[in-house]
Design a protein around this motif. Structure first.
Motif, PDB file in Angstrom:
ATOM      1  N   ARG A   1       0.824  -1.206   0.000  1.00 48.50           N
ATOM      2  CA  ARG A   1       0.000   0.000   0.000  1.00 48.50           C
ATOM      3  C   ARG A   1       0.862   1.262   0.000  1.00 48.50           C
ATOM      4  O   ARG A   1       0.647   2.185  -0.790  1.00 48.50           O
ATOM      5  CB  ARG A   1      -0.882  -0.017   1.235  1.00 48.50           C
ATOM      6  CG  ARG A   1      -2.085   0.883   1.131  1.00 48.50           C
ATOM      7  CD  ARG A   1      -2.925   0.612   2.373  1.00 48.50           C
ATOM      8  NE  ARG A   1      -3.142   1.847   3.084  1.00 48.50           N
ATOM      9  CZ  ARG A   1      -4.238   2.568   2.958  1.00 48.50           C
ATOM     10  NH1 ARG A   1      -5.187   2.170   2.159  1.00 48.50           N
ATOM     11  NH2 ARG A   1      -4.385   3.678   3.624  1.00 48.50           N
TER      12      ARG A   1
ATOM     13  N   PHE B   1       3.936   1.500  -0.946  1.00 49.07           N
ATOM     14  CA  PHE B   1       4.677   1.551  -2.203  1.00 49.07           C
ATOM     15  C   PHE B   1       3.795   2.085  -3.329  1.00 49.07           C
ATOM     16  O   PHE B   1       4.227   2.930  -4.126  1.00 49.07           O
ATOM     17  CB  PHE B   1       5.199   0.159  -2.542  1.00 49.07           C
ATOM     18  CG  PHE B   1       5.780   0.045  -3.915  1.00 49.07           C
ATOM     19  CD1 PHE B   1       6.927   0.739  -4.250  1.00 49.07           C
ATOM     20  CD2 PHE B   1       5.174  -0.749  -4.883  1.00 49.07           C
ATOM     21  CE1 PHE B   1       7.470   0.641  -5.534  1.00 49.07           C
ATOM     22  CE2 PHE B   1       5.703  -0.851  -6.161  1.00 49.07           C
ATOM     23  CZ  PHE B   1       6.853  -0.157  -6.480  1.00 49.07           C
ATOM     24  N   ALA B   2       2.543   1.612  -3.392  1.00 52.59           N
ATOM     25  CA  ALA B   2       1.637   2.087  -4.439  1.00 52.59           C
ATOM     26  C   ALA B   2       1.434   3.598  -4.305  1.00 52.59           C
ATOM     27  O   ALA B   2       1.440   4.335  -5.295  1.00 52.59           O
ATOM     28  CB  ALA B   2       0.300   1.354  -4.364  1.00 52.59           C
ATOM     29  N   ARG B   3       1.286   4.069  -3.065  1.00 60.64           N
ATOM     30  CA  ARG B   3       1.118   5.513  -2.865  1.00 60.64           C
ATOM     31  C   ARG B   3       2.381   6.271  -3.280  1.00 60.64           C
ATOM     32  O   ARG B   3       2.295   7.346  -3.895  1.00 60.64           O
ATOM     33  CB  ARG B   3       0.788   5.798  -1.398  1.00 60.64           C
ATOM     34  CG  ARG B   3      -0.640   5.400  -1.050  1.00 60.64           C
ATOM     35  CD  ARG B   3      -0.989   5.717   0.386  1.00 60.64           C
ATOM     36  NE  ARG B   3      -2.437   5.728   0.541  1.00 60.64           N
ATOM     37  CZ  ARG B   3      -3.101   6.473   1.424  1.00 60.64           C
ATOM     38  NH1 ARG B   3      -2.444   7.270   2.249  1.00 60.64           N
ATOM     39  NH2 ARG B   3      -4.417   6.444   1.484  1.00 60.64           N
TER      40      ARG B   3
ATOM     41  N   ALA C   1       4.572   5.393  -5.548  1.00 56.19           N
ATOM     42  CA  ALA C   1       4.695   5.389  -7.002  1.00 56.19           C
ATOM     43  C   ALA C   1       3.705   6.359  -7.641  1.00 56.19           C
ATOM     44  O   ALA C   1       4.055   7.119  -8.556  1.00 56.19           O
ATOM     45  CB  ALA C   1       4.481   3.973  -7.551  1.00 56.19           C
TER      46      ALA C   1
ATOM     47  N   LEU D   1       2.318   9.005  -6.282  1.00 55.06           N
ATOM     48  CA  LEU D   1       2.708  10.404  -6.012  1.00 55.06           C
ATOM     49  C   LEU D   1       3.876  10.828  -6.894  1.00 55.06           C
ATOM     50  O   LEU D   1       3.953  11.994  -7.317  1.00 55.06           O
ATOM     51  CB  LEU D   1       3.083  10.605  -4.542  1.00 55.06           C
ATOM     52  CG  LEU D   1       1.986  11.033  -3.589  1.00 55.06           C
ATOM     53  CD1 LEU D   1       2.562  11.784  -2.403  1.00 55.06           C
ATOM     54  CD2 LEU D   1       0.950  11.905  -4.278  1.00 55.06           C
ATOM     55  N   ALA D   2       4.793   9.910  -7.174  1.00 53.89           N
ATOM     56  CA  ALA D   2       5.877  10.232  -8.110  1.00 53.89           C
ATOM     57  C   ALA D   2       5.288  10.588  -9.474  1.00 53.89           C
ATOM     58  O   ALA D   2       5.725  11.548 -10.128  1.00 53.89           O
ATOM     59  CB  ALA D   2       6.852   9.068  -8.221  1.00 53.89           C
TER      60      ALA D   2
ATOM     61  N   TYR E   1       2.899  13.438   3.806  1.00 56.15           N
ATOM     62  CA  TYR E   1       1.939  12.337   3.805  1.00 56.15           C
ATOM     63  C   TYR E   1       2.553  10.950   3.617  1.00 56.15           C
ATOM     64  O   TYR E   1       1.888   9.947   3.831  1.00 56.15           O
ATOM     65  CB  TYR E   1       0.853  12.573   2.749  1.00 56.15           C
ATOM     66  CG  TYR E   1      -0.119  13.640   3.197  1.00 56.15           C
ATOM     67  CD1 TYR E   1      -1.131  13.327   4.098  1.00 56.15           C
ATOM     68  CD2 TYR E   1       0.012  14.951   2.772  1.00 56.15           C
ATOM     69  CE1 TYR E   1      -2.000  14.302   4.546  1.00 56.15           C
ATOM     70  CE2 TYR E   1      -0.851  15.931   3.219  1.00 56.15           C
ATOM     71  CZ  TYR E   1      -1.856  15.604   4.101  1.00 56.15           C
ATOM     72  OH  TYR E   1      -2.707  16.559   4.559  1.00 56.15           O
ATOM     73  N   LEU E   2       3.809  10.872   3.192  1.00 58.22           N
ATOM     74  CA  LEU E   2       4.418   9.545   3.046  1.00 58.22           C
ATOM     75  C   LEU E   2       5.485   9.299   4.107  1.00 58.22           C
ATOM     76  O   LEU E   2       5.896   8.159   4.332  1.00 58.22           O
ATOM     77  CB  LEU E   2       5.032   9.375   1.652  1.00 58.22           C
ATOM     78  CG  LEU E   2       4.066   9.407   0.464  1.00 58.22           C
ATOM     79  CD1 LEU E   2       4.835   9.294  -0.850  1.00 58.22           C
ATOM     80  CD2 LEU E   2       3.039   8.291   0.558  1.00 58.22           C
TER      81      LEU E   2
ATOM     82  N   TRP F   1       9.003   6.190   2.954  1.00 59.17           N
ATOM     83  CA  TRP F   1       8.311   6.050   1.662  1.00 59.17           C
ATOM     84  C   TRP F   1       8.356   7.340   0.860  1.00 59.17           C
ATOM     85  O   TRP F   1       8.276   7.324  -0.379  1.00 59.17           O
ATOM     86  CB  TRP F   1       6.887   5.544   1.867  1.00 59.17           C
ATOM     87  CG  TRP F   1       6.888   4.114   2.294  1.00 59.17           C
ATOM     88  CD1 TRP F   1       6.637   3.631   3.549  1.00 59.17           C
ATOM     89  CD2 TRP F   1       7.236   2.974   1.487  1.00 59.17           C
ATOM     90  NE1 TRP F   1       6.788   2.264   3.565  1.00 59.17           N
ATOM     91  CE2 TRP F   1       7.157   1.833   2.318  1.00 59.17           C
ATOM     92  CE3 TRP F   1       7.601   2.803   0.148  1.00 59.17           C
ATOM     93  CZ2 TRP F   1       7.435   0.543   1.861  1.00 59.17           C
ATOM     94  CZ3 TRP F   1       7.873   1.526  -0.313  1.00 59.17           C
ATOM     95  CH2 TRP F   1       7.787   0.414   0.535  1.00 59.17           C
TER      96      TRP F   1
ATOM     97  N   GLY G   1      12.667   9.294  -5.079  1.00 55.30           N
ATOM     98  CA  GLY G   1      13.675   8.497  -5.790  1.00 55.30           C
ATOM     99  C   GLY G   1      13.097   7.925  -7.085  1.00 55.30           C
ATOM    100  O   GLY G   1      13.766   7.910  -8.124  1.00 55.30           O
ATOM    101  N   LEU G   2      11.841   7.484  -7.028  1.00 52.60           N
ATOM    102  CA  LEU G   2      11.190   6.963  -8.231  1.00 52.60           C
ATOM    103  C   LEU G   2      11.026   8.071  -9.268  1.00 52.60           C
ATOM    104  O   LEU G   2      11.223   7.865 -10.460  1.00 52.60           O
ATOM    105  CB  LEU G   2       9.811   6.383  -7.888  1.00 52.60           C
ATOM    106  CG  LEU G   2       9.806   5.019  -7.205  1.00 52.60           C
ATOM    107  CD1 LEU G   2       8.378   4.621  -6.848  1.00 52.60           C
ATOM    108  CD2 LEU G   2      10.431   3.977  -8.118  1.00 52.60           C
TER     109      LEU G   2
END
Ligand SMILES: Nc1ncnc2c1ncn2[C@@H]1O[C@H](COP(=O)(O)OP(=O)(O)O)[C@@H](O)[C@H]1O
Ligand SMILES: [Mg+2]
Lengths: 234, 234, 194
Positions: free
Chosen positions: C17, C19-21, C23, C25-26, C60-61, C65, C71-72
């Motif tokens: 979860r 990680f999905a957030r 990605a 947000l990136a 928020y992360l 994260w 980084g992504l």
């Protein structure tokens, strides 16, 4: 086979599933009908361990889901309501390959499964297409292919027709009928039963988190009265 | 816009890791030697690199136009002095050479962008960076690529809706925070749905890696990249 | 088949979860680079929402994260996904004149994330007092300006004042407005970080 044994589930204090017991046989085409909020989505998410029961248990092929999540998630392929948000790659082939890659299969086997899954949803040869260039119906079918590539015995779909126009809806239904004829079990949650009733072997009707009726599609028409679902015009 | 385009050029056939090495070697030596002689040699290298990837100079310049404006202003700013002699030509020249090397670095990286599909970069990342970080980065950039157009659509919708509801008369801060809040809310909704799909498809730390292999062409290119990098020290 | 499956190591649910957030947000940051800009009165440069998303990543992360997310974003841009300012991409942008800003983003996210969440589980940023958030976001902006200007000055051979004129002064009004907007978002308390 998917088996619910006295499953209850609550979000915080609000009870959503109450003592649900059900058995879905292999190869069966089942419809899960019920008004919005009756608990269809919550029930489906127990089939592959996305949710865990507060009490009772769910078994897939005789094994409790929580004992072997990987087996449950491979046996029960799941397609969600918003296809746009369930793709992990920008192109069709890479997306469909995601499941089998996670299972650690050999590349040749992955390629074979991707081809077979795309063939099964009438998208053969479209590996390199970008997902955001596909129509809604095509996106739904690619999402189904992504689940099929896990080689599941059951395909579980949650309101797959939301936002689809008539031709797209028919194209998805036609593929589901073909899959079912080839022996894949289908469990389809919907509140719109118009043209799916004739495909089904069985209708499970939900009301307020309980199974209100369970039987053949013919009997279902009587039982469904008053459940706020759309049934075929007579 | 500058993006990947399918083609059959030499650069398209190279492994992304060799192309990455060339860029780093090139940048290292360009940063170390902002001299006219070195820049002449590096310009020749740039021409070869651009030709090898069949990069359109015109389109690349248009894509980087904002950066180029800054690069063009820098030497002027460096030269202008308050009081006599008003314009210091030596300072302007130093800055001009420095700006020019940045232009070359940008152009060389454009060759990578045009010749490398995201799929290959992802494979290179997952195969080069070991363990969990490599997996997170690899799948993560696939997700960024997939969701970029979706979120661009969201932001457009939000801005149009705001304009339609007399949003243009709102204060600037109000508008920024509204766009930010709605954008974030939608992004998180999508992410939460995506995470269900990832789990249903057995998102794992140790998947089958995407295929990627060096070809014979890559070895001379890697050797060239090494020469470039070493030349930074002379 | 059974033996192969036994070796599959699933990513655990909470991590999926987050990680999905991270990605998504990136991707939002990349989308903001192209679509987000808002013209502001009395300023020649429109506001890009990019730095606002950097703030939101930290808020928020959290530090961990949030760093994955930024980084992504940087990696995605480096390998050619058009997420940098005005839809550009390439390693050249990371090395070029605005590279300093981009490299400062992870530091800014970590700074904000640590100040608001500490090193444990995510907290609700709405529980942090407004002056603290304002101070942290301002500190993050100073880090971004500092590294951004230093790198720009180095790579274009400019003096400190010249670099500031080129790379900071035009953006100050917009960036301050974004801090106020970020505080407004946090204090509205409508987004659940957990
Ligand atoms: N994440 C959640 N938090 C709290 N309540 C929820 C959540 N998801 C669903 N519910 C509640 O559970 C009930 C059943 O929802 P759901 O399973 O989605 O029904 P259906 O799919 O039949 O529309 C509804 O009353 C809904 O409000
Ligand atoms: Mg539902």
């Amino acid at each position: 086979m998917i088996e619910f044994r006295s499953v209850s589930y609550a979000f915080e204090d609000v009870s959503v599933l109450e003592d649900v017991s059900l058995t879905i046989e292999d190869g069966e085409f089942g419809l899960l009908a019920g008004a919005n909020g009756s608990g269809k989505t919550t029930l489906l998410r127990h089939c592959n361990g996305l949710l865990t029961p507060d009490s009772g248990e769910v078994l897939v092929d005789g094994t409790p889901v929580s004992d072997d999540l990987i087996a449950a998630r491979s046996s029960v392929g799941m397609v969600f309501q918003h296809p746009r948000d369930q793709f992990v790659s920008a192109t069709v082939g890479a997306d469909v390959a995601f499941g089998p890659e996670n299972l650690g299969l050999e590349r040749a086997e992955i390629d074979r499964r991707v081809d077979a899954a795309l063939e099964a949803v009438n998208m053969a040869g479209r590996e390199d297409d970008r997902i955001d260039t596909l129509s809604g119906g095509e996106q739904s079918r690619v999402a189904i292919a992504g689940a099929l590539a896990m080689d599941p015995s059951h395909l579980v779909l949650d309101e797959p027709f939301t936002g689809l126009d008539e031709p797209a809806r028919r194209s998805v239904l036609e593929r589901l009928a073909a899959l079912s004829a080839d022996g894949t079990g289908v469990l389809l949650a919907t509140h719109d039963l118009r043209d799916v009733l004739t495909l089904a072997d069985r209708v499970i009707a939900m009301r307020d988190g309980q199974v209100a009726a369970d039987g053949s599609p013919d009997d279902a028409l009587e039982d469904l009265a008053g459940l706020e679902v759309r049934v075929p015009d007579r | 816009m500058l993006t990947y385009e399918p083609d059959e050029t030499l650069a398209h056939r190279l492994d992304p890791r060799s192309k990455l090495a060339v860029q780093i070697g090139f940048a290292a030596t360009a940063l170390a030697h902002p001299t006219p002689r070195a820049l002449l040699v590096l310009s020749a290298v740039t021409v070869v690199v651009l030709a090898a990837a069949r990069v359109s100079l015109r389109r690349t310049v248009i894509a980087y136009r904002y950066a180029l404006v800054v690069l063009a202003i820098a030497p002027v700013l460096a030269g202008v002095t308050i009081g006599s002699p008003w314009f210091d030509r030596a300072d302007a020249l130093t800055s001009g050479l420095a700006s020019y090397r940045v232009l070359l670095i940008l152009l060389v990286s454009a060759a990578y962008v045009r010749s490398t599909p995201v799929r290959d970069s992802r494979a290179a990342i997952q195969r080069t960076i070991p363990g969990k970080p490599g997996q997170l980065l690899g799948i993560g950039i696939a997700l960024v690529f997939r969701f970029l157009p979706v979120l661009q659509g969201d932001l457009r919708t939000i801005r149009e809706a705001m304009a339609a509801r007399l949003g243009t008369e709102r204060g600037t801060i109000d508008r920024i925070s509204t766009v930010g809040m709605l954008g974030l809310t939608r992004a998180f909704d999508r992410a939460d749905r995506l995470s269900l799909a990832l789990r249903a498809r057995c998102f794992a730390w140790n998947p089958t890696l995407p295929p990627l292999a060096f070809s014979r062409l890559d070895y001379p290119v890697l050797a060239f990249a090494l020469c470039l990098a070493l030349s930074a020290f002379y | 088949m059974a033996t192969e499956r036994n070796s599959v190591e699933l990513v655990d649910d909470d991590a999926v979860r987050s990680f999905a957030r991270a990605a998504v947000l990136a991707a939002l940051m990349g989308a903001a680079a192209v679509v987000g800009s808002i013209p502001i009165p009395l300023s020649p440069v429109p506001i890009s929402l990019g730095v606002l998303v950097v703030y939101l990543m930290g808020l928020y992360l959290g530090p961990y994260w949030g760093t994955v997310s930024i980084g992504l974003y940087l990696t995605a841009g480096a390998i050619g996904i058009p997420v940098f300012a005005n839809g550009t991409a390439g390693i050249g942008v990371l090395i070029g004149e605005t590279g300093g800003y981009l490299w400062a983003y992870p530091l800014a996210v970590i700074l904000i994330g640590l100040a608001v969440h500490g090193t444990d589980d995510l907290a609700d940023p709405a529980d942090t007092s407004t002056p603290v958030i304002a101070a942290v976001l301002l500190a993050a902006l100073i880090v971004i300006y500092g590294l951004g200007t230093a790198w720009l000055g180095y790579v274009l051979e400019l003096g400190a004042i010249e670099a500031l004129q080129l790379a900071v002064v035009p953006f100050v009004p917009g960036d301050l407005l974004k801090i106020v907007a970020a505080i407004a978002i946090v204090k509205a308390g409508r987004i659940d970080p957990t």
